[in-house]
Write a protein that holds these residues in place. Structure first.
Motif, PDB file in Angstrom:
ATOM      1  N   LEU A   1       5.912  -1.707   5.115  1.00 14.27           N
ATOM      2  CA  LEU A   1       6.497  -0.654   4.287  1.00 14.27           C
ATOM      3  C   LEU A   1       5.435   0.010   3.419  1.00 14.27           C
TER       4      LEU A   1
ATOM      5  N   ARG B   1       2.943   1.881   5.762  1.00 14.27           N
ATOM      6  CA  ARG B   1       3.543   3.023   6.443  1.00 14.27           C
ATOM      7  C   ARG B   1       3.685   4.204   5.478  1.00 14.27           C
ATOM      8  N   PHE B   2       4.089   3.919   4.259  1.00 13.90           N
ATOM      9  CA  PHE B   2       4.195   4.986   3.259  1.00 13.90           C
ATOM     10  C   PHE B   2       2.838   5.647   3.060  1.00 13.90           C
TER      11      PHE B   2
ATOM     12  N   GLU C   1       1.740   7.828   6.101  1.00  9.73           N
ATOM     13  CA  GLU C   1       2.496   9.068   6.266  1.00  9.73           C
ATOM     14  C   GLU C   1       2.219  10.083   5.164  1.00  9.73           C
ATOM     15  N   ASP C   2       1.579   9.657   4.102  1.00 11.93           N
ATOM     16  CA  ASP C   2       1.259  10.556   2.987  1.00 11.93           C
ATOM     17  C   ASP C   2      -0.222  10.932   3.077  1.00 11.93           C
TER      18      ASP C   2
ATOM     19  N   TYR D   1      -3.057   2.538  -4.524  1.00 17.27           N
ATOM     20  CA  TYR D   1      -3.185   3.694  -3.648  1.00 17.27           C
ATOM     21  C   TYR D   1      -4.282   4.592  -4.224  1.00 17.27           C
TER      22      TYR D   1
ATOM     23  N   TYR E   1       2.396  11.920  -8.232  1.00 17.75           N
ATOM     24  CA  TYR E   1       2.918  10.582  -8.501  1.00 17.75           C
ATOM     25  C   TYR E   1       3.177  10.370  -9.987  1.00 17.75           C
TER      26      TYR E   1
ATOM     27  N   ILE F   1       8.170   7.977  -6.820  1.00 17.95           N
ATOM     28  CA  ILE F   1       8.173   7.527  -5.424  1.00 17.95           C
ATOM     29  C   ILE F   1       8.820   6.158  -5.256  1.00 17.95           C
TER      30      ILE F   1
ATOM     31  N   ALA G   1      11.270   4.895  -2.353  1.00 18.93           N
ATOM     32  CA  ALA G   1      10.831   4.681  -0.978  1.00 18.93           C
ATOM     33  C   ALA G   1      10.609   3.217  -0.642  1.00 18.93           C
ATOM     34  N   PHE G   2      10.625   2.342  -1.652  1.00 16.93           N
ATOM     35  CA  PHE G   2      10.227   0.954  -1.418  1.00 16.93           C
ATOM     36  C   PHE G   2      11.382  -0.044  -1.473  1.00 16.93           C
TER      37      PHE G   2
END
Length: 334
Positions: A29, A32-33, A36-37, A66, A74, A79, A82-83
């Motif tokens: 997870l 993948r986030f 995709e960003d 990140y 952010y 965000i 999303a988690f």
């Protein structure tokens, strides 16, 4: 492992911790986030999950960084959704409670309803150095641009006990003996909350520091004391850990007083033992004088008659030395 300290009683149909997401699901997870960003260029793992020697219990956080090209989305957005399903989240990059303003990063501390927790920092890509090297428990999980440096194998040395200088050793001793009378003064006034706070925050923190130095001096400064010293027991002389446990009192004046004296006795002995191992001088005259002051001096002072009023002597001194008169009067006693 011993028996659990407490039992969690679930409310049928309302809890989701029995379907807690696995480690694999959480990493997939998180990554993948990031993949995709396009703004996210790298991902770093810090903390206990980067420590090969840490316990593998499921209570460990995912300490994630990140590294991004632009922090603004952010900081201005959110965000967290999303988690997973949040139980509670705290944003500490902008905090009125702690008076924090961190313009160059966003911090999401997320506790999820299923039991997982992510402590996520979003930082500028060019600030990578601190997140890679300040904590040696660091692993690069993703580097889209292949620009991050190669990191050494993670180890816990950033959290090891550090050998003190003589000055630091002496300052610790002075701070302990300076703060101990605050605890006894509070007890004499019946201020148990004040006494407990100073015993824990001031006096005990110096005791724990000294015990860490003693442990390091005996076994080498190559291990972590654990959070708040919870890993020190096997490194201390016989009986010291049991004596340390007796510095934790209940909400009772006599027990706090006894805990303070236990702390004083243990600190004095630990100081002497650490000094011998470290090759430092350690004159215990101060130890004896402060304990005598706690037991005899302060109680004597507390029994003296109160001052005659709040402002009588104060006004006399101001007039004698040419200061401006008090802007108000208050003649009653304390």
């Amino acid at each position: 492992m011993g028996r659990p300290i407490f039992t969690i009683f679930k409310t049928p149909g309302k809890g989701c911790w029995d379907t807690m997401r696995s480690e694999r699901e959480m990493y997939e997870l998180i990554l993948r986030f990031a993949e995709e960003d396009e703004n996210i260029r790298a991902v770093i793992l810090n903390g206990s999950r980067a420590n090969p020697e840490a316990s593998l219990d499921r209570l460990r956080d995912y300490d994630i960084v990140y590294l991004v090209t632009d922090v603004a989305p952010y900081k201005q957005g959110d965000i967290s959704g999303a988690f997973g399903e949040l139980l509670v989240m705290e944003r500490t990059d902008e905090s009125e409670l702690y008076n924090e303003h961190l313009p160059d990063c966003a911090v999401y501390l997320m506790q999820f309803a299923d039991g997982n927790r992510i402590d996520l920092t979003v930082a500028k890509r060019e600030d990578y150095h601190g997140y890679c090297f300040d904590d040696k428990l660091s692993i690069v999980l993703l580097d889209k641009d292949r620009v991050l440096p190669s990191l050494p194998p993670p180890d816990g040395s950033s959290h090891y006990i550090h050998k003190p200088t003589l000055r630091l050793f002496e300052e610790c001793r002075t701070e302990f003996w300076w703060t101990a009378p605050y605890v006894s003064k509070a007890l004499l006034r019946g201020q148990l909350s004040y006494a407990q706070n100073h015993l824990e925050i001031c006096t005990r923190s110096m005791l724990r520091l000294m015990l860490g130095w003693l442990a390091g001096a005996r076994h080498g400064f190559t291990f972590s004391p654990g959070k708040y010293g919870d890993a020190l027991a096997p490194y201390l002389p016989g009986g010291f850990w049991e004596r340390y446990q007796r510095t934790y009192p209940r909400w009772d004046c006599e027990e706090i007083w006894e805990a303070l004296l236990n702390a004083c006795s243990l600190f004095s002995d630990a100081s002497a033992a650490a000094a011998e191992k470290l090759g430092f001088p350690c004159d215990r005259t101060l130890d004896r004088r402060v304990v005598a002051f706690l037991q005899e001096g302060q109680p004597f002072v507390a029994r003296l008659a109160p001052e005659e009023s709040w402002n009588s002597e104060l006004s006399r001194q101001i007039a004698k030395h040419g200061g401006p008169p008090l802007p108000f009067t208050k003649t009653e006693g304390r």
